[in-house]
Design a protein around this motif. Sequence first.
Motif, PDB file in Angstrom:
ATOM      1  N   ARG A 119      47.700  41.241  47.091  1.00 36.37           N
ATOM      2  CA  ARG A 119      46.254  41.099  47.224  1.00 36.37           C
ATOM      3  C   ARG A 119      45.601  42.439  47.541  1.00 36.37           C
ATOM      4  NH1 ARG A 119      43.066  38.715  51.523  1.00 36.37           N
ATOM      5  NH2 ARG A 119      45.007  38.152  52.601  1.00 36.37           N
ATOM      6  N   ALA A 120      46.251  43.277  48.347  1.00 34.60           N
ATOM      7  CA  ALA A 120      45.708  44.596  48.662  1.00 34.60           C
ATOM      8  C   ALA A 120      45.630  45.467  47.422  1.00 34.60           C
ATOM      9  CB  ALA A 120      46.569  45.269  49.733  1.00 34.60           C
ATOM     10  N   LEU A 121      46.684  45.375  46.520  1.00 31.09           N
ATOM     11  CA  LEU A 121      46.652  46.154  45.283  1.00 31.09           C
ATOM     12  C   LEU A 121      45.552  45.655  44.362  1.00 31.09           C
ATOM     13  CD1 LEU A 121      50.499  46.501  44.588  1.00 31.09           C
ATOM     14  CD2 LEU A 121      48.920  48.277  45.360  1.00 31.09           C
ATOM     15  N   THR A 122      45.404  44.340  44.301  1.00 27.29           N
ATOM     16  CA  THR A 122      44.386  43.774  43.421  1.00 27.29           C
ATOM     17  C   THR A 122      42.984  44.158  43.879  1.00 27.29           C
ATOM     18  OG1 THR A 122      45.835  41.916  42.894  1.00 27.29           O
ATOM     19  CG2 THR A 122      43.478  41.634  42.431  1.00 27.29           C
ATOM     20  N   GLN A 123      42.732  44.058  45.171  1.00 28.78           N
ATOM     21  CA  GLN A 123      41.392  44.332  45.714  1.00 28.78           C
ATOM     22  C   GLN A 123      41.177  45.819  46.016  1.00 28.78           C
ATOM     23  OE1 GLN A 123      40.686  41.781  49.076  1.00 28.78           O
ATOM     24  NE2 GLN A 123      41.154  39.893  47.910  1.00 28.78           N
TER      25      GLN A 123
END
Length: 470
Positions: A119-123
């Motif tokens: 999720r951190a990579l996506t956001q």
Amino acid sequence: MAIVFITIAVLGLVLTFWYSANKVIAKHQHRLTAACGQAATDVTQLYPTDDNRQVQVSNADLLQQQMQRVLAELSGAAGGFWHINSKFLGFSFDTYGLRDIQTDVPQAERMVLSSLSQRALTQEKIVSTVQRNQNNALVAVACPIPTHEGLTGWIVTRVSLIPLLYSVFSALLFAVIGVLAFMSLGRTIQFERRWYAERDRLIKQAEDDTKPVPVTSTINEIQPLLMLLYNARQTQINVERGVSSLQAKLGRQTELAVMARVSASLARELRARINGWVEKLRKAAQQQHESPNQDFEKLAQDIEQTKHFIRSFENLDLREQAVYGVEVVNVKTWLEEIIRYHQQFNARPEQALTAIVDTNLHLESHFLLLRYALDTLLTQAITFGPDNGEIVVKATEESGLLTFEVIDESKPLSSAVERRLFRQDDVLPETYGQGLKPVHEVIKSLGGEISYHSDGENSRFILQIPMTSE
């Protein structure tokens, strides 16, 4: 005391809020987010800014050293890196204090950290997650590493939580304490306002001497003070009354002294003139006759009795206080002297005067005022009583009162004369019982009383005065 309990309640509520589950989780989220951001910054500084982003992680130990430096001040936290291809590269500084790089991430945390890293990579920003139960919580954060493709740093920690029931109970307890303390403070403030208002009212009322001191109050604590103030005011009133009474008596004594001096001056003038008249009558009689006739003798006798009656007014001169003021006298000696004087100069030959006195009687009073009364009564008994009668003066003491009784053998007074007995101002009376108002006033000024009684054969004047002059 209410302020102390309010302070305790406020501090208790603040501590309850500070250590509540949500607040503790929020604080750890903030600390982990800041630490993860710092780790990302430290890794970024290891690589030139103009290089392309790394696809693979070539030196995991170097990255983990930067993470260890960040985690050094986070007790109980574990941190590491996650790559999209090789997954977990390692972690260190776990809860058990292991400092070597570990790759075996606990299975309970593996799925949470993988999902959070993706999720951190996506956001493309730092993200966090919290998994909690009643007693503890798992707080984790992940942050993208700008220098590498698909690489994130992560930090996780387990937090012990105060049960919600305890937090609610603590908050309610301190809230109740605060409410009760505020109620107590309100009652105290209200009591103080009432107390000061009541105090001002009582002081204002007590300062007014024309109004009585109140003995009741809405504040029970003031009641004993009111009773003390009331007793003090009553004592003051009694003292003022006593002073007023003494002033009135002093004024009355002053008036009597003035009257006495006028009466004495008048008596001396009358006696001087009477002496002149007697001398002229004798010279005239000697010129006309060799010896005085019977009418002349009768006239001379009447004039002589008048002289003795007037002499009692001369004794009222009180200008020499050391001699004629308040003194202590032996009643027996003093009364016998009065009897001897009247027996020698005033009584007729067949009249007998007797004094009967209890032994060891001493009188403290204006005794010349009393003598005026006795002289007047004895002169009346001698002048208007039987020519061969007996006149007795008795003196007795009982209950602090000195009683004089002047007894003679005069006939009883008529009811009409007795009603006017002490109301006539005749200085030179013509019948028995006239002119005794001055005697009544003198005895009254001495704090005593005078009365008349008759048993049909004897007349009796009774004088009662205090043994000690006020």
